[in-house]
Design an enzyme around this catalytic site. Structure first.
Site, PDB file in Angstrom:
ATOM      1  N   LYS A  46       0.808  -1.218   0.000  1.00  7.54           N
ATOM      2  CA  LYS A  46       0.000   0.000   0.000  1.00  7.54           C
ATOM      3  C   LYS A  46       0.843   1.271   0.000  1.00  7.54           C
ATOM      4  CE  LYS A  46      -4.577  -1.313   0.785  1.00  7.54           C
ATOM      5  NZ  LYS A  46      -4.501  -2.603   1.472  1.00  7.54           N
ATOM      6  N   SER A  63      -8.735   0.038   6.945  1.00  8.19           N
ATOM      7  CA  SER A  63      -8.650  -0.942   8.026  1.00  8.19           C
ATOM      8  C   SER A  63      -7.209  -1.088   8.489  1.00  8.19           C
ATOM      9  CB  SER A  63      -9.186  -2.296   7.566  1.00  8.19           C
ATOM     10  OG  SER A  63      -8.325  -2.842   6.592  1.00  8.19           O
ATOM     11  N   GLU A  66     -10.031 -14.055  -2.981  1.00 11.79           N
ATOM     12  CA  GLU A  66     -10.764 -13.440  -1.874  1.00 11.79           C
ATOM     13  C   GLU A  66     -10.958 -14.427  -0.734  1.00 11.79           C
ATOM     14  OE1 GLU A  66     -14.175 -10.391  -3.212  1.00 11.79           O
ATOM     15  OE2 GLU A  66     -14.477 -12.457  -3.829  1.00 11.79           O
ATOM     16  N   GLY A 103     -16.109 -13.488   2.303  1.00 15.24           N
ATOM     17  CA  GLY A 103     -16.435 -12.196   1.690  1.00 15.24           C
ATOM     18  C   GLY A 103     -16.182 -12.227   0.202  1.00 15.24           C
ATOM     19  N   ASP A 158     -17.645 -10.918  -2.374  1.00 11.51           N
ATOM     20  CA  ASP A 158     -18.381  -9.908  -3.162  1.00 11.51           C
ATOM     21  C   ASP A 158     -17.724  -9.687  -4.532  1.00 11.51           C
ATOM     22  OD1 ASP A 158     -16.384  -8.564  -1.270  1.00 11.51           O
ATOM     23  OD2 ASP A 158     -16.664  -7.044  -2.817  1.00 11.51           O
ATOM     24  N   SER A 201       1.152  -9.826  -0.128  1.00 12.96           N
ATOM     25  CA  SER A 201       0.818  -8.400  -0.130  1.00 12.96           C
ATOM     26  C   SER A 201       1.244  -7.638   1.117  1.00 12.96           C
ATOM     27  CB  SER A 201      -0.686  -8.227  -0.354  1.00 12.96           C
ATOM     28  OG  SER A 201      -1.409  -8.933   0.635  1.00 12.96           O
TER      29      SER A 201
HETATM   30  C1  LIG Z   1      -5.250  -3.632   1.249  1.00 18.94           C
HETATM   31  C2  LIG Z   1      -4.661  -4.965   1.250  1.00 18.94           C
HETATM   32  C3  LIG Z   1      -5.106  -5.951   0.365  1.00 18.94           C
HETATM   33  C4  LIG Z   1      -6.240  -5.732  -0.599  1.00 18.94           C
HETATM   34  O1  LIG Z   1      -5.924  -4.725  -1.530  1.00 18.94           O
HETATM   35  P1  LIG Z   1      -7.062  -4.018  -2.397  1.00 18.94           P
HETATM   36  O2  LIG Z   1      -6.345  -3.029  -3.224  1.00 18.94           O
HETATM   37  O3  LIG Z   1      -8.041  -3.399  -1.460  1.00 18.94           O
HETATM   38  O4  LIG Z   1      -7.719  -5.107  -3.178  1.00 18.94           O
HETATM   39  C5  LIG Z   1      -4.460  -7.168   0.384  1.00 18.94           C
HETATM   40  N1  LIG Z   1      -3.454  -7.430   1.249  1.00 18.94           N
HETATM   41  C6  LIG Z   1      -3.005  -6.511   2.111  1.00 18.94           C
HETATM   42  C7  LIG Z   1      -1.893  -6.864   3.018  1.00 18.94           C
HETATM   43  C8  LIG Z   1      -3.589  -5.241   2.140  1.00 18.94           C
HETATM   44  O5  LIG Z   1      -3.134  -4.332   3.004  1.00 18.94           O
END
Ligand SMILES: *Cc1c(COP(=O)(O)O)cnc(C)c1O
Length: 329
Positions: free
Chosen positions: A61, A86, A212, A216, A218, A312
């Site tokens: 992010k 979050s 996903e 959830g 969606d 991620s």
């Molecule tokens: C935000 C986040 C996601 C999901 O990313 P989106 O862009 O909302 O789909 C996945 N893994 C981590 C660690 C995140 O912080």
């Protein structure tokens, strides 16, 4: 609301991902691509893991947050930004704001993980709490933006956020070479949309899948029905994917470029967390395990393929991490 936030922005393209790569160069980490013979044996595939758990502030992010703030006008930077999250996007905005000298206000749920709240505060973000099961964070953000002249930088539905997230996949394909399949976790779709833009530009034959939490789905419902489906906030350990709906920008990109969206259970996330800790010496948060779990469980068939897997993020407090990976029974 500022004019920029009020008028509907156009969809980002791969050119925006390239522009983002230049903005974040030398600021965001160029994270490593890791492999594991055990993971390859387990899946009968060749897996390359993009370790965004080792990114600054512990998740991809930072890429989108920094790109979005860096692209603001001098006036917008002076006034500051507001966001809701979050957790990881909050930390990304707080850190990017600190690095760029831009004041940040963060709207966070009352039940956000302690580690994420504390890290956001430590980066200098001003925190406003809300109850995610009863209050609307968009409305709170809009009100604060109007009152204080702030620019809203949402966690996923923003062209510069999507483009910034796409740089992780750009690096992965440039470093690891062409892939048959790319697995990407899916919350609101900023990461997946950006990943698909980069993958399809650099490696058109690569099939991109979103993953996903089962609780959830969606995104899967939206993808398969052709319109954005909204669900109640899902209860899952994948707190970074507790989004209730895809975005107006992320959804059309995902629809156009993504192969399919699959789901995995919380139990599969825990299994993957254990695998990364034990075999690869990596701390990966539950949401960060979604893509890998799709390969490990066969939710996406990967045998015989070269597969990119985005890890991620790694932001999980140690008490929770210990509970998750503790042997059952
Ligand atoms: C935000 C986040 C996601 C999901 O990313 P989106 O862009 O909302 O789909 C996945 N893994 C981590 C660690 C995140 O912080």
């Amino acid at each position: 609301m500022t004019d920029a936030a009020a008028s509907k922005p156009s969809l980002p393209t791969y050119a925006d991902v390239e522009a983002a790569a230049l903005r974040i160069k030398g600021v965001a980490h160029h994270t490593p691509v890791l492999t594991s013979a055990t993971a390859n044996r387990r899946t009968d595939a060749s897996l390359v893991f993009k370790a965004e758990n080792l990114q600054r502030m512990g998740a991809f992010k930072f890429r989108g947050g920094y790109n979005a703030i860096a692209a603001l006008s001098p006036e917008q930077k002076r006034a500051g930004v507001v966001t809701y999250s979050s957790g990881n996007h909050a930390q990304a905005i707080a850190l990017a704001g600190k690095l760029l000298g831009v004041p940040t206000t963060i709207i966070m749920p009352e039940d956000a993980p302690v580690a994420k709240v504390e890290a956001t505060q430590a980066y200098g973000g001003e925190i406003v709490r809300y109850d995610r099961y009863s209050q609307d964070r968009l409305a709170i953000g809009g009100r604060l933006a109007a009152e204080r002249g702030l620019t809203v930088i949402p966690p996923y539905d923003h062209p510069h956020v999507i483009a910034g997230q796409g740089t992780a996949t750009k690096e992965l394909i440039e470093d690891a070479g062409p892939l048959d399949i790319l697995l990407v976790c899916l919350g609101g779709g900023g990461l997946l949309a950006g990943a698909a833009l980069a993958a399809k530009a650099l490696n058109p034959g690569c099939r991109v899948f979103g993953v996903e939490p089962e609780a959830g789905n969606d995104g899967q419902q939206s993808f398969r029905s052709g319109k954005i489906v909204k669900i109640a906030v899902p209860k899952t350990i994948a707190d970074g994917a507790q989004t209730a709906f895809l975005g107006d920008l992320t959804f059309p990109i995902i629809q156009a470029l993504v192969e399919d969206i699959v789901t995995v259970s919380d139990a599969a996330l825990i299994d993957a967390m254990r695998f990364f800790a034990e075999r690869m010496k990596l701390v990966v948060e539950p949401t960060g395990c979604l893509a890998a779990a799709a390969a490990f469980t066969g939710a996406v068939p990967v045998a015989g393929k070269r597969v990119g897997v985005i890890l991620s993020g790694g932001n999980v407090d140690l008490a929770s991490f210990a509970r998750f990976i503790a042997p059952a029974g």
